[in-house]
Design an enzyme around this catalytic site. Structure first.
Site, PDB file in Angstrom:
ATOM      1  N   LYS A  22     -24.305  18.090   4.994  1.00 22.53           N
ATOM      2  CA  LYS A  22     -25.363  17.253   5.601  1.00 22.53           C
ATOM      3  C   LYS A  22     -26.720  17.725   5.108  1.00 22.53           C
ATOM      4  O   LYS A  22     -27.559  16.924   4.690  1.00 22.53           O
ATOM      5  CB  LYS A  22     -25.310  17.388   7.116  1.00 22.53           C
ATOM      6  N   ASN A  23     -26.935  19.037   5.097  1.00 24.40           N
ATOM      7  CA  ASN A  23     -28.269  19.568   4.787  1.00 24.40           C
ATOM      8  C   ASN A  23     -28.603  19.529   3.299  1.00 24.40           C
ATOM      9  O   ASN A  23     -29.760  19.719   2.937  1.00 24.40           O
ATOM     10  CB  ASN A  23     -28.421  20.981   5.345  1.00 24.40           C
ATOM     11  N   CYS A 116     -37.838  20.682  19.250  1.00 18.48           N
ATOM     12  CA  CYS A 116     -36.468  20.357  19.675  1.00 18.48           C
ATOM     13  C   CYS A 116     -35.940  21.579  20.425  1.00 18.48           C
ATOM     14  O   CYS A 116     -36.619  22.592  20.538  1.00 18.48           O
ATOM     15  CB  CYS A 116     -35.604  19.993  18.480  1.00 18.48           C
ATOM     16  N   ARG A 121     -40.891  23.276  15.837  1.00 19.11           N
ATOM     17  CA  ARG A 121     -40.506  22.931  14.458  1.00 19.11           C
ATOM     18  C   ARG A 121     -41.755  22.485  13.692  1.00 19.11           C
ATOM     19  O   ARG A 121     -41.931  21.333  13.367  1.00 19.11           O
ATOM     20  CB  ARG A 121     -39.450  21.829  14.458  1.00 19.11           C
ATOM     21  N   ASP A 309     -27.783  28.826  11.492  1.00 18.04           N
ATOM     22  CA  ASP A 309     -26.936  27.695  11.900  1.00 18.04           C
ATOM     23  C   ASP A 309     -25.530  28.129  12.275  1.00 18.04           C
ATOM     24  O   ASP A 309     -24.732  27.304  12.714  1.00 18.04           O
ATOM     25  CB  ASP A 309     -26.848  26.656  10.771  1.00 18.04           C
ATOM     26  N   ARG A 401     -24.035  14.229  15.089  1.00 13.19           N
ATOM     27  CA  ARG A 401     -25.180  14.198  14.158  1.00 13.19           C
ATOM     28  C   ARG A 401     -24.838  14.916  12.855  1.00 13.19           C
ATOM     29  O   ARG A 401     -25.338  14.581  11.800  1.00 13.19           O
ATOM     30  CB  ARG A 401     -26.373  14.936  14.788  1.00 13.19           C
TER      31      ARG A 401
HETATM   32  C1  EPZ Z   1     -33.340  23.615   7.694  1.00 13.77           C
HETATM   33  O1  EPZ Z   1     -34.316  23.205   8.629  1.00 13.77           O
HETATM   34  C2  EPZ Z   1     -32.005  23.112   8.233  1.00 13.77           C
HETATM   35  N1  EPZ Z   1     -32.053  21.649   8.359  1.00 13.77           N
HETATM   36  C3  EPZ Z   1     -31.740  23.734   9.604  1.00 13.77           C
HETATM   37  O2  EPZ Z   1     -30.437  23.309  10.009  1.00 13.77           O
HETATM   38  C4  EPZ Z   1     -31.744  25.256   9.459  1.00 13.77           C
HETATM   39  O3  EPZ Z   1     -31.551  25.835  10.739  1.00 13.77           O
HETATM   40  C5  EPZ Z   1     -33.082  25.719   8.857  1.00 13.77           C
HETATM   41  O4  EPZ Z   1     -33.309  25.052   7.599  1.00 13.77           O
HETATM   42  C6  EPZ Z   1     -33.117  27.226   8.612  1.00 13.77           C
HETATM   43  O5  EPZ Z   1     -32.093  27.570   7.712  1.00 13.77           O
HETATM   44  C7  EPZ Z   1     -31.894  20.891   7.261  1.00 13.77           C
HETATM   45  O6  EPZ Z   1     -31.755  21.389   6.155  1.00 13.77           O
HETATM   46  C8  EPZ Z   1     -31.895  19.395   7.479  1.00 13.77           C
HETATM   47  P1  EPZ Z   1     -37.152  25.830   7.982  1.00 13.77           P
HETATM   48  P2  EPZ Z   1     -35.880  23.349   8.260  1.00 13.77           P
HETATM   49  O7  EPZ Z   1     -38.345  25.055   7.569  1.00 13.77           O
HETATM   50  O8  EPZ Z   1     -36.078  23.252   6.789  1.00 13.77           O
HETATM   51  C9  EPZ Z   1     -40.619  27.984  10.363  1.00 13.77           C
HETATM   52  C10 EPZ Z   1     -28.847  22.284  11.385  1.00 13.77           C
HETATM   53  O9  EPZ Z   1     -28.329  22.731  12.419  1.00 13.77           O
HETATM   54  N2  EPZ Z   1     -41.493  26.973   9.746  1.00 13.77           N
HETATM   55  O10 EPZ Z   1     -36.367  26.544   6.940  1.00 13.77           O
HETATM   56  O11 EPZ Z   1     -36.626  22.419   9.128  1.00 13.77           O
HETATM   57  C11 EPZ Z   1     -39.623  27.379  11.346  1.00 13.77           C
HETATM   58  O12 EPZ Z   1     -40.210  27.246  12.623  1.00 13.77           O
HETATM   59  C12 EPZ Z   1     -30.329  22.456  11.161  1.00 13.77           C
HETATM   60  O13 EPZ Z   1     -28.218  21.706  10.455  1.00 13.77           O
HETATM   61  C13 EPZ Z   1     -42.874  27.074   9.899  1.00 13.77           C
HETATM   62  O14 EPZ Z   1     -43.373  27.983  10.555  1.00 13.77           O
HETATM   63  O15 EPZ Z   1     -36.168  24.825   8.731  1.00 13.77           O
HETATM   64  C14 EPZ Z   1     -38.516  28.399  11.322  1.00 13.77           C
HETATM   65  O16 EPZ Z   1     -38.855  29.482  12.153  1.00 13.77           O
HETATM   66  C15 EPZ Z   1     -31.046  23.030  12.382  1.00 13.77           C
HETATM   67  N3  EPZ Z   1     -43.667  26.137   9.307  1.00 13.77           N
HETATM   68  C16 EPZ Z   1     -38.504  28.886   9.872  1.00 13.77           C
HETATM   69  O17 EPZ Z   1     -39.785  28.559   9.353  1.00 13.77           O
HETATM   70  C17 EPZ Z   1     -43.150  25.123   8.541  1.00 13.77           C
HETATM   71  O18 EPZ Z   1     -43.927  24.307   7.993  1.00 13.77           O
HETATM   72  C18 EPZ Z   1     -37.440  28.226   9.006  1.00 13.77           C
HETATM   73  O19 EPZ Z   1     -37.557  26.817   9.165  1.00 13.77           O
HETATM   74  C19 EPZ Z   1     -41.751  25.039   8.398  1.00 13.77           C
HETATM   75  C20 EPZ Z   1     -40.937  25.976   8.999  1.00 13.77           C
END
Ligand code: EPZ
Length: 422
Positions: A22-23, A116, A121, A309, A401
């Protein structure tokens, strides 16, 4: 709405086919905006998140056909540059249309994703990266408006945040940079396999990218990209979820097929520490429940560290593993909704400061529980497999989802699960 009723106590055995990721699918589908030509993407899982992404693309004018896991999509005539609130609020990953829309139209209007249940996020790192390429960013009325009046220009960007790299942020900037003038260097890039899969898709379209999978990605902008055919990588988190199912309830073992074991090495390492036996070949993994299971200490980290995850699923395993286990989530410290639900089933879990301390109990007992986020919901399903009695899990739309027919797949391994109207 529907619910699952999981009748605990069955042993699992046999084989299960792992679906496409999915990701990886979500940013790759967004990347089709970068060309007017047709793209064929195989092994796109039939889950609601990919349906939402296809709705957004269709809203933008894409021609979309879908047949048994294959998506045929053509973004020849893209009208508008907007991802509306009513779709973004359902799926945060919609933000990854920002980069391609900017690259295609020099404009993008995307609703700010809300928070969420797993925590705040933000997308500040996405916006900082896109500004670095020349986009002007304004936030008004819960929408982000990006404009690159004079087009995008490559630059050297630092994308790392306080919690490490951003997966979708790296994707967004990479998708904007491939059509920017000049060269972009992304420092502090995410190294997840899904980022590499997107980079490979873009390279097949004609993009010039090196270093994907490392913290430094270099992109040389080109003038246009073409249509391609691509097969999405296996879903490593679905695979990890089934490995935990095997660790909990497969004394004779279960085999996962169509999986890439290399993407799961941090999960495999922990499960072997816990006493499980795991054999693997190029595209399959067999796991056997530990004869003398022991707990472990886990800290989630960006890839190749232990994935956030997978932490909820490990909490389900540790809930009935003798002894003490500690699970710390450094990426989403609030991601412990599953703990309170498992406590309703008799688990001994205390959560504070982003860390769960788990004392294994003999057996959980069935209770009505509520799914909340995708992985927490999968963890409750796992907990129900070995609990005494019939566990009712409400709001299963959370599971649908991101897991393709997970109930049918578990039933195929011998689990007793009913999907009923709530
Ligand atoms: C991806 O989300 C995945 N989703 C998430 O999987 C996964 O948990 C996450 O990466 C971490 O591996 C998809 O790929 C669709 P991040 P993403 O930006 O990219 C902080 C699932 O269950 N951050 O890597 O949105 C954030 O708060 C989902 O399949 C900022 O501070 O996550 C977090 O602490 C849930 N500012 C960390 O970075 C930003 O602009 C990592 O988030 C962006 C992120």
């Amino acid at each position: 709405m529907e619910k699952f009723v999981v009748h605990g106590g069955s042993s699992l055995s046999g084989n299960v086919n792992i679906s496409g990721s999915k990701n990886a699918s979500l940013p790759i589908l967004a990347a089709t905006l970068l060309t007017r030509e047709q793209c064929v993407i195989r092994r796109v899982p039939d889950v609601s998140d990919t349906n939402y992404m296809l709705q957004i693309l269709h809203n933008l004018g894409a021609e979309v056909e879908r047949a048994s896991g294959n998506v045929i999509i053509k973004c020849e005539r893209i009208r508008g540059h907007e991802a509306p609130y009513d779709l973004v609020r359902k799926m945060r990953a919609s933000v990854c249309v920002m980069g391609p829309l900017l690259a295609r139209h020099n404009r993008a209007d995307v609703s700010l994703p809300g928070g969420c249940v797993i925590g705040d996020r933000p997308i500040d790192l996405h916006l900082r990266g896109l500004e670095g390429l020349g986009a002007e960013v304004t936030v008004e009325g819960g929408n982000v408006h990006l404009e690159a009046r004079y087009g995008l220009n490559g630059d050297t960007l630092d994308m790392a945040g306080k919690n490490g790299a951003t997966v979708l942020g790296t994707d967004n900037v990479m998708m904007a940079a491939v059509l920017a003038k000049g060269t972009t260097v992304i420092n502090g890039a995410a190294c997840e396999p899904e980022v590499v899969d997107l980079a490979n898709f873009l390279i097949a379209m004609g993009a010039k990218i090196s270093g994907a999978g490392t913290p430094r990605i270099e992109i040389e902008g080109v003038s246009e990209l073409g249509g391609v055919e691509h097969t999405v990588i296996p879903d490593r988190i679905e695979a990890g979820t089934f490995l935990v199912a095997g660790a909990m309830a497969a004394p004779e073992g279960i085999t996962l097929r169509r999986v890439n074991p290399e993407h799961l090495s941090s999960v495999t390492e922990v499960l072997e520490q816990c006493g499980c036996e795991i054999q693997q070949s190029e595209k399959s993994m067999t796991i056997q429940q530990a004869k003398n299971p022991v707990g472990a200490n886990i800290t989630t980290e960006p890839y190749p560290g232990f994935p956030t995850d997978m932490q909820a699923q490990m909490c389900a395993l540790f809930a009935t593993t003798p002894g003490l286990s500690v699970v710390k989530d450094t990426i989403f410290p609030q991601r412990f909704m599953h703990a309170s639900e498992m406590k309703r089933m008799g688990a001994n879990i205390e959560v504070s400061d982003g860390t769960a301390v788990i004392n294994g109990v003999e057996q959980l007992s069935a209770a009505p529980v509520m799914a909340s986020d995708l992985r927490a919901s999968a963890a409750l399903l796992l907990a129900g497999l070995t609990a005494k009695g019939a566990t009712e899990i409400s709001r299963v739309y959370h599971i649908d989802r991101g897991y393709e027919h997970i109930d049918d797949k578990l039933i195929g391994l011998g689990a007793e699960i009913e999907r009923l109207p709530a």
